[in-house]
Scaffold this motif. Structure first.
Motif, PDB file in Angstrom:
ATOM      1  N   ASN A 168       0.842  -1.204   0.000  1.00 59.59           N
ATOM      2  CA  ASN A 168       0.000   0.000   0.000  1.00 59.59           C
ATOM      3  C   ASN A 168       0.869   1.243   0.000  1.00 59.59           C
ATOM      4  O   ASN A 168       2.052   1.204   0.355  1.00 59.59           O
ATOM      5  N   ILE A 169       0.262   2.380  -0.331  1.00 62.61           N
ATOM      6  CA  ILE A 169       0.966   3.661  -0.274  1.00 62.61           C
ATOM      7  C   ILE A 169       0.041   4.722   0.291  1.00 62.61           C
ATOM      8  O   ILE A 169      -1.183   4.690   0.063  1.00 62.61           O
ATOM      9  N   MET A 265      -4.219  14.096  -7.404  1.00 59.26           N
ATOM     10  CA  MET A 265      -3.184  13.204  -7.909  1.00 59.26           C
ATOM     11  C   MET A 265      -3.331  11.869  -7.179  1.00 59.26           C
ATOM     12  O   MET A 265      -3.435  11.834  -5.951  1.00 59.26           O
ATOM     13  N   THR A 266      -3.339  10.781  -7.939  1.00 57.75           N
ATOM     14  CA  THR A 266      -3.538   9.454  -7.370  1.00 57.75           C
ATOM     15  C   THR A 266      -2.268   8.631  -7.509  1.00 57.75           C
ATOM     16  O   THR A 266      -1.628   8.638  -8.567  1.00 57.75           O
ATOM     17  N   PHE A 267      -1.903   7.923  -6.437  1.00 56.13           N
ATOM     18  CA  PHE A 267      -0.690   7.120  -6.409  1.00 56.13           C
ATOM     19  C   PHE A 267      -1.045   5.643  -6.246  1.00 56.13           C
ATOM     20  O   PHE A 267      -1.957   5.291  -5.488  1.00 56.13           O
ATOM     21  N   LYS A 268      -0.303   4.791  -6.949  1.00 56.58           N
ATOM     22  CA  LYS A 268      -0.429   3.346  -6.815  1.00 56.58           C
ATOM     23  C   LYS A 268       0.952   2.717  -6.837  1.00 56.58           C
ATOM     24  O   LYS A 268       1.840   3.176  -7.564  1.00 56.58           O
ATOM     25  N   VAL A 269       1.120   1.668  -6.041  1.00 55.88           N
ATOM     26  CA  VAL A 269       2.329   0.857  -6.131  1.00 55.88           C
ATOM     27  C   VAL A 269       2.226  -0.018  -7.371  1.00 55.88           C
ATOM     28  O   VAL A 269       1.173  -0.606  -7.633  1.00 55.88           O
ATOM     29  N   ASN A 278      -2.010  -2.919  -3.793  1.00 51.21           N
ATOM     30  CA  ASN A 278      -3.383  -2.490  -3.532  1.00 51.21           C
ATOM     31  C   ASN A 278      -3.945  -1.839  -4.791  1.00 51.21           C
ATOM     32  O   ASN A 278      -3.391  -0.869  -5.291  1.00 51.21           O
ATOM     33  N   PRO A 279      -5.049  -2.372  -5.335  1.00 51.50           N
ATOM     34  CA  PRO A 279      -5.574  -1.806  -6.586  1.00 51.50           C
ATOM     35  C   PRO A 279      -6.217  -0.444  -6.419  1.00 51.50           C
ATOM     36  O   PRO A 279      -6.439   0.269  -7.395  1.00 51.50           O
ATOM     37  N   THR A 280      -6.517  -0.082  -5.168  1.00 54.41           N
ATOM     38  CA  THR A 280      -7.146   1.217  -4.910  1.00 54.41           C
ATOM     39  C   THR A 280      -6.087   2.290  -4.764  1.00 54.41           C
ATOM     40  O   THR A 280      -5.188   2.182  -3.925  1.00 54.41           O
ATOM     41  N   GLY A 281      -6.146   3.321  -5.569  1.00 55.48           N
ATOM     42  CA  GLY A 281      -5.164   4.392  -5.511  1.00 55.48           C
ATOM     43  C   GLY A 281      -5.336   5.275  -4.288  1.00 55.48           C
ATOM     44  O   GLY A 281      -6.438   5.395  -3.736  1.00 55.48           O
ATOM     45  N   TYR A 282      -4.244   5.883  -3.857  1.00 51.66           N
ATOM     46  CA  TYR A 282      -4.282   6.837  -2.735  1.00 51.66           C
ATOM     47  C   TYR A 282      -4.313   8.241  -3.333  1.00 51.66           C
ATOM     48  O   TYR A 282      -3.417   8.637  -4.086  1.00 51.66           O
ATOM     49  N   SER A 283      -5.346   9.004  -3.005  1.00 49.52           N
ATOM     50  CA  SER A 283      -5.555  10.304  -3.622  1.00 49.52           C
ATOM     51  C   SER A 283      -5.006  11.432  -2.762  1.00 49.52           C
ATOM     52  O   SER A 283      -5.172  11.433  -1.540  1.00 49.52           O
ATOM     53  N   VAL A 284      -4.372  12.393  -3.424  1.00 46.79           N
ATOM     54  CA  VAL A 284      -3.815  13.574  -2.770  1.00 46.79           C
ATOM     55  C   VAL A 284      -4.377  14.810  -3.459  1.00 46.79           C
ATOM     56  O   VAL A 284      -4.268  14.944  -4.683  1.00 46.79           O
ATOM     57  N   THR A 285      -4.993  15.686  -2.690  1.00 49.34           N
ATOM     58  CA  THR A 285      -5.509  16.944  -3.228  1.00 49.34           C
ATOM     59  C   THR A 285      -4.381  17.956  -3.330  1.00 49.34           C
ATOM     60  O   THR A 285      -3.703  18.240  -2.335  1.00 49.34           O
ATOM     61  N   MET A 286      -4.174  18.479  -4.530  1.00 47.78           N
ATOM     62  CA  MET A 286      -3.070  19.399  -4.772  1.00 47.78           C
ATOM     63  C   MET A 286      -3.473  20.841  -4.460  1.00 47.78           C
ATOM     64  O   MET A 286      -4.593  21.260  -4.738  1.00 47.78           O
TER      65      MET A 286
END
Length: 640
Positions: A168-169, A265-269, A278-286
């Protein structure tokens, strides 16, 4: 043989009658022979409950109504039915019974310390080293159900147990938000099938992909802030990272794009060498880091676990997205709420004046909110809750506020018995770091000391560094003790590591140490130094081709070796205007250009200056140019 009730006999006779009248009895037998589903868990896992504190755990669940007795095992071999009345000795329970029959679709069991010892022969707790698994199944007329397996995430989520399943990230500080062009931590971590932190038996490599405005690409990141801050061109980042064997995660540092001023911006390993990303991306609001219109509020002293009915301060700070603190020039309002209504907020340090609205101070970036969990008649030992902001705004600004997850200790452990030291784990050699020495109860919950408490400060390993009383770690202010004043739960000290790179541990004595806090010391580069033989300045001395060394150093002038190669631009100025006298070889035959490369694994690189044809009295200045570093220039007059 177990007794069979009349209810079960009638079901048995009905089944036999159906079988004798069927045209294809073998099909009916095959159908009946299939296992019913395993019982399912309701409520918290027994491994998330504090057995050592309360001497019992409670297991609630549901199952198919065709299930009769519930059976337990700790080795998947020996099975027992829990007693109808649990042994409550040493617990605060009264009058409870075990609902161990699931014919009504539910069961409710209490596993007590005495029952574990006397029935199953287990000494210890269900969340300790004696019990790693709890197996639960049900008895039916057509065979036992499938087995529900409950697993200890601490014993089987670390230490190289190999039970990790997912990579996960997530982003930390501030979670879920980022400023354009800023370097921030990203945490890549492993979890098991239950979502608990876990580790893997071997090292695991991976990459990370970002998606912004529908465009996806791998990211380049760094292992320390210094490298990230100095690499304004974005060319020296790593694209493949590794989690060492038996660790549950690793921090990487990513510079968010300068042009990503708004959006998500969405991050995935991606491409993990083992396990599943983890298929679900981790979202970051810029956010636009060059603007002060949107700010964020950080919790500076996060007490993740508080004790019931005690007034605790929550120190907060307002920040710009360029990582600078910022005054609230025109004030503002922060309105707080909690997922648990028993969490109350106050405007004073006695927790007497309740208020959910906090006024952001004008011309200050710090403010303190006070909170208290007002207990009632809870029977639990712990409860989880979140703190969120319903409104966070000023006259000219808006504030981002990420929810904080916290825990309340509802036990009767109201005495200070332990101590710990909290602060940064990863530190730079020769840097002065702030730490908090804290006191707590048996559960690790911070509590105010009833009397002045003196704790001795040391390190497990020798000659790691020195503790100080002041933020500058100045000579003359060395300390070997910390004093927690009566009514306080912490005291601040400072520590400067002077040892070489490695992992070391703090040690506290005076109370029981909660643990020996780990620190990881790393030499961090902060300056670029140049060195040349003194013969450079005398044109009459050989050699005519003079070596000059550029070295990456820390604050104490120790060389700092590079993980990957680094291109260092050079500013060169000869007083006669002929500046192309730099070469890459000791014969001064191959022109260097305007930069020199320090190879990976090295701290230095050498280039050469040709003295041929230089007039006496020529001024020479050579400076390495690397953003974020202090540069030591080489300056002087060339003379015969």
């Amino acid at each position: 043989m177990k007794n069979v009730s009349s209810k079960y006999l009638s079901v048995l006779f009905l089944s036999a009658a159906l079988l004798t009248s069927c045209k294809s009895p073998e099909l009916e037998v095959a159908s009946l022979g299939k296992k019913l589903p395993a019982p399912s868990l309701k409520g918290s896992s027994p491994f998330d409950q504090d057995f050592d504190l309360q001497n019992y755990v409670r297991i609630q669940g549901s199952c198919d109504t065709r299930v009769g007795n519930i059976l337990l095992s700790f080795d998947k071999t020996t099975w027992h039915q829990p007693p109808s009345t649990p042994d409550l000795t040493g617990t605060n329970l009264t009058g409870v019974t075990n609902d161990r029959d699931c014919s009504d679709g539910a069961f409710d069991l209490y596993l007590t310390k005495n029952d574990l010892e006397n029935i199953w022969g287990i000494v210890g707790g269900s969340n300790g080293t004696d019990v790693d698994y709890i197996y639960i199944k049900g008895e039916t007329l057509i065979g036992d159900t499938a087995i529900l397996i409950l697993q200890d995430p601490e014993d089987h989520g670390g230490g190289g147990s190999g039970t990790a399943t997912t990579v996960n990230i997530e982003k930390t500080w501030p979670a879920g938000f980022a400023g354009s062009g800023q370097c921030d931590y990203m945490r890549v971590y492993l979890t098991n099938a239950q979502g608990h932190r876990a580790s893997h038996t071997s090292a695991l490599s991976f990459s990370v992909q970002k998606t912004f405005q529908s465009v996806s690409s791998p990211i380049a990141a760094y292992t320390n802030f210094q490298d990230c801050e100095s690499d304004t061109a974005g060319t020296a980042g790593l694209t493949t990272f590794s989690i060492p064997a038996a660790q549950d995660g690793v921090d990487i540092i990513y510079r968010f794009p300068v042009d990503a001023k708004s959006g998500v911006m969405t991050f995935k390993v991606i491409s993990p060498s083992a396990l599943t990303a983890n298929p679900t991306g981790y979202s970051v609001t810029m956010r636009d880091s060059s603007s002060t219109a949107t700010r964020w509020i950080s919790l500076e002293d996060h007490r993740y676990q508080i004790y019931k009915d005690i007034c605790y301060p929550m120190k907060m700070r307002t920040n710009n997205y360029n990582h600078s603190t910022v005054d609230n020039n025109a004030g503002g309002v922060l309105s707080l709420t909690s997922s648990d209504p028993k969490v109350k907020f106050y405007s004073d340090n006695t927790c007497t004046t309740e208020s959910t609205n906090v006024s952001l101070p004008s011309y200050s970036n710090e403010f303190t909110v006070h909170m208290k969990y007002v207990s009632g008649t809870e029977t639990e030992s712990y409860k989880l809750f979140n703190i969120s902001a319903t409104t966070a705004s000023g006259s000219s600004y808006i504030y981002d506020f990420a929810p904080y997850k916290m825990k309340v200790d509802l036990s009767n452990q109201n005495t200070v018995t332990k101590a710990d030291i909290w602060g940064p784990r990863d530190v730079a050699r020769h840097s002065c770091q702030a730490y908090q020495v804290v006191v707590m109860n048996e559960n690790g919950t911070r509590l105010p000391a009833s009397n002045d408490t003196t704790l001795d400060l040391a390190t497990v390993e020798s000659s790691v560094g020195t503790f100080y009383a002041t933020s500058g770690c100045s000579p003359g202010y060395e300390v070997t003790q910390a004093v927690i004043s009566a009514g306080a739960d912490s005291a601040k000290v400072y520590f400067k590591p002077t040892i070489g790179d490695g992992t070391y541990h703090f040690k506290l004595t005076g109370l029981t140490a909660n643990n020996n806090t780990e620190i990881r010391v790393k030499t961090v580069a902060s300056r670029m130094a140049l060195h040349a033989d003194s013969g450079l300045w005398n044109l009459s001395l050989a050699p005519s081709c003079v070596a000059v060394t550029v070295t990456r150093k820390d604050e104490a002038s120790n060389p700092v070796f590079l993980p990957t190669s680094l291109n260092v631009p050079l500013n060169v100025s000869f007083g006669d205007g002929v500046n192309d006298r730099l070469y890459s070889d000791s014969s001064c035959a191959t022109a260097l250009g305007s930069s020199v490369t320090i190879p990976g694994g090295m701290a230095s690189a050498t280039f050469y200056i040709s003295k041929s044809g230089i007039p006496s009295g020529t001024q020479l200045t050579v400076s390495p140019v690397l953003p974020g570093f202090y540069s030591e220039s080489l300056m002087g007059t060339l003379s015969n």
